[in-house]
Write a protein that holds these residues in place. Structure first.
Motif, PDB file in Angstrom:
ATOM      1  N   ASN A 268       0.835  -1.197   0.000  1.00  0.00           N
ATOM      2  CA  ASN A 268       0.000   0.000   0.000  1.00  0.00           C
ATOM      3  C   ASN A 268       0.875   1.254   0.000  1.00  0.00           C
ATOM      4  OD1 ASN A 268      -2.245   1.631   0.130  1.00  0.00           O
ATOM      5  ND2 ASN A 268      -2.861   1.018   2.190  1.00  0.00           N
ATOM      6  N   THR A 270       1.377   4.601   1.694  1.00  0.00           N
ATOM      7  CA  THR A 270       0.929   5.247   2.925  1.00  0.00           C
ATOM      8  C   THR A 270       1.806   6.466   3.215  1.00  0.00           C
ATOM      9  OG1 THR A 270       2.371   3.891   4.329  1.00  0.00           O
ATOM     10  CG2 THR A 270       0.189   3.017   3.854  1.00  0.00           C
ATOM     11  N   ILE A 289      -3.661   0.560  -3.275  1.00  0.00           N
ATOM     12  CA  ILE A 289      -3.163  -0.793  -3.025  1.00  0.00           C
ATOM     13  C   ILE A 289      -2.586  -1.368  -4.315  1.00  0.00           C
ATOM     14  CG2 ILE A 289      -3.802  -3.126  -2.288  1.00  0.00           C
ATOM     15  CD1 ILE A 289      -6.075  -1.817  -0.694  1.00  0.00           C
TER      16      ILE A 289
END
Length: 433
Positions: A268, A270, A289
């Motif tokens: 992912n 982030t 994702i």
């Protein structure tokens, strides 16, 4: 409404938990309720108590939900809607025996083709069906047109009628098969988005076909998450991998907040590496994702767990370690250079409080120090403690420090005794008992 739909057939594994976490996060972002649906229609595989264990794990990870339902509770709807499909000639009774179907599978295998039902019972007349006195399954007729859908991660999918096939929706005992029960329940509970593993991609056209056949035309959004691989082997995580079990990870002393952090981080994009679930809700985007398989690295999880342990309130950490003293929490954090889980820290604390035998090669010195400390007054400062022991025993150098470390920590190495002593001085009587 979103749903997390686990089966009570074994331990919850990290792939299940990741799906639960993403459903929870998206339910918050979309301001929709989250439903927990226990898929318990496969009676032979259900394990007693696993449903409660699943709910306990969800609670442990602070995954809140609107309600819990059991799929078996919808049996009457599954059967009623199957009868509707049969009356509309969209489904049919299939009297083919298991032996006959196995024969068809073997024939397909020999020809190098995928097995598909040959449609024999689909053409039986109503009169013929009434005259057959034999158990039957119910099959839905394969679609007339291709089934198409768009996955929010993987893009467009297109399945032909051959791909979908005329598959069984009710077993001989008239309980629903997996795809049929899922499709009907998602319809009954007005599910708006389905987030699950990519191993379910081939189930999606079948479930769409069931709902289409029932006249349900609401579009459900789909997200099929990439599988999780074992970083060490490069293969799909399996039940044989201890670290795939959420229960095992918790027993090993990994914090739920750290496990959740790592599973959301996997594959992912982030804004930071260390975060809480509450923080993730603020910035999470399902489109970030990766479509590639994620690799589960236990050492990376250890790193993240160590970070979260260091961020814990000292009193909270001490309680997790079995105490109620913030000094023990501070002591626990001293061991984070060499420990990364609650279990590993607890093992080091146990050595401190376990009855000592003798330091090898320093048996006489160990006994002198033990006796000295048993009779010692309360001493605030470590330097004062050394001075007191030296005065009482005449021990110096390694004859003092090596057995003293053993007496105070049960080990021959570790953090400096001057760093440890402030946190154990109130327990000295218990340590040298």
């Amino acid at each position: 409404m979103l749903r997390f739909a686990p089966s009570p057939t074994g331990d919850m594994h990290i792939g299940n938990l990741r799906v639960a976490l993403f459903n929870f996060i998206m339910s918050k972002k979309l301001n929709e309720e989250l439903l927990i649906r226990i898929e318990d229609t496969d009676k032979e595989r259900n394990i007693e108590g696993k449903d409660k264990e699943i709910l306990e794990i969800l609670n442990l990870f602070s995954i809140d939900y609107a309600r819990v339902v059991y799929q078996s509770g919808n049996l009457k709807y599954h059967q009623k809607l199957a009868m509707q499909l049969m009356s509309q000639k969209k489904a049919f009774a299939c009297f083919c025996s298991d032996e006959k179907l196995e024969e068809l599978r073997e024939d397909a295998k020999k020809e190098g083709k995928p097995f598909r039902y040959d449609g024999f019972c689909a053409s039986l007349s109503d009169q013929a069906v009434l005259e057959v006195n034999a158990p039957f399954t119910v099959r839905i007729k394969k679609p007339d047109e291709n089934i198409k859908f768009t996955d929010l991660l993987k893009g467009d999918f297109d399945y032909s009628p051959f791909d979908v096939d005329s598959f069984i929706i009710l077993r001989h005992d008239k309980t629903p098969t997996y795809n049929y029960a899922c499709a009907v329940d998602d319809m009954l509970y007005d599910i708006s988005m389905i987030i699950r593993g990519e191993d379910h991609v081939s189930n999606t056209p079948k479930q769409i076909h069931i709902r289409n056949s029932l006249g349900y035309d609401k579009e459900i959004k789909h997200v099929h998450l990439p599988i999780i691989l074992n970083a060490a082997t490069g293969k799909k995580m399996s039940k044989r991998d201890n670290e795939s079990s959420v229960k095992w990870l918790i027993e090993q002393g990994f914090l739920p907040v750290a496990i959740a952090n790592y599973l959301v981080l996997l594959g992912n994009k982030t804004p930071s590496e260390i975060f809480t679930l509450e923080e993730a809700i603020e910035w999470f985007e399902i489109s970030n994702i990766s479509t590639s398989s994620a690799k589960f690295d236990i050492d990376k999880l250890r790193f993240i767990n160590r970070k979260h342990l260091s961020m814990l309130d000292d009193l909270r950490l001490s309680k997790l370690l079995g105490f109620a003293d913030e000094q023990i929490g501070k002591l626990g954090k001293l061991f984070l250079e060499e420990a990364s889980t609650l279990k590993e820290i607890k093992e080091k604390l146990d050595l401190i409080f376990t009855k000592k035998q003798s330091c090898e090669g320093f048996e006489e010195e160990t006994n002198k120090i033990m006796e000295c400390l048993k009779n010692a007054p309360f001493i605030e400062d470590f330097e004062e403690l050394k001075k007191y022991i030296t005065e009482q025993t005449s021990l110096k150098g390694k004859n003092l420090f090596k057995p003293l470390r053993y007496v105070l920590t049960g080990r021959e190495n570790g953090p400096n005794l001057s760093d440890i002593y402030p946190f154990i001085k109130n327990y000295l009587g218990e340590i040298v008992k």
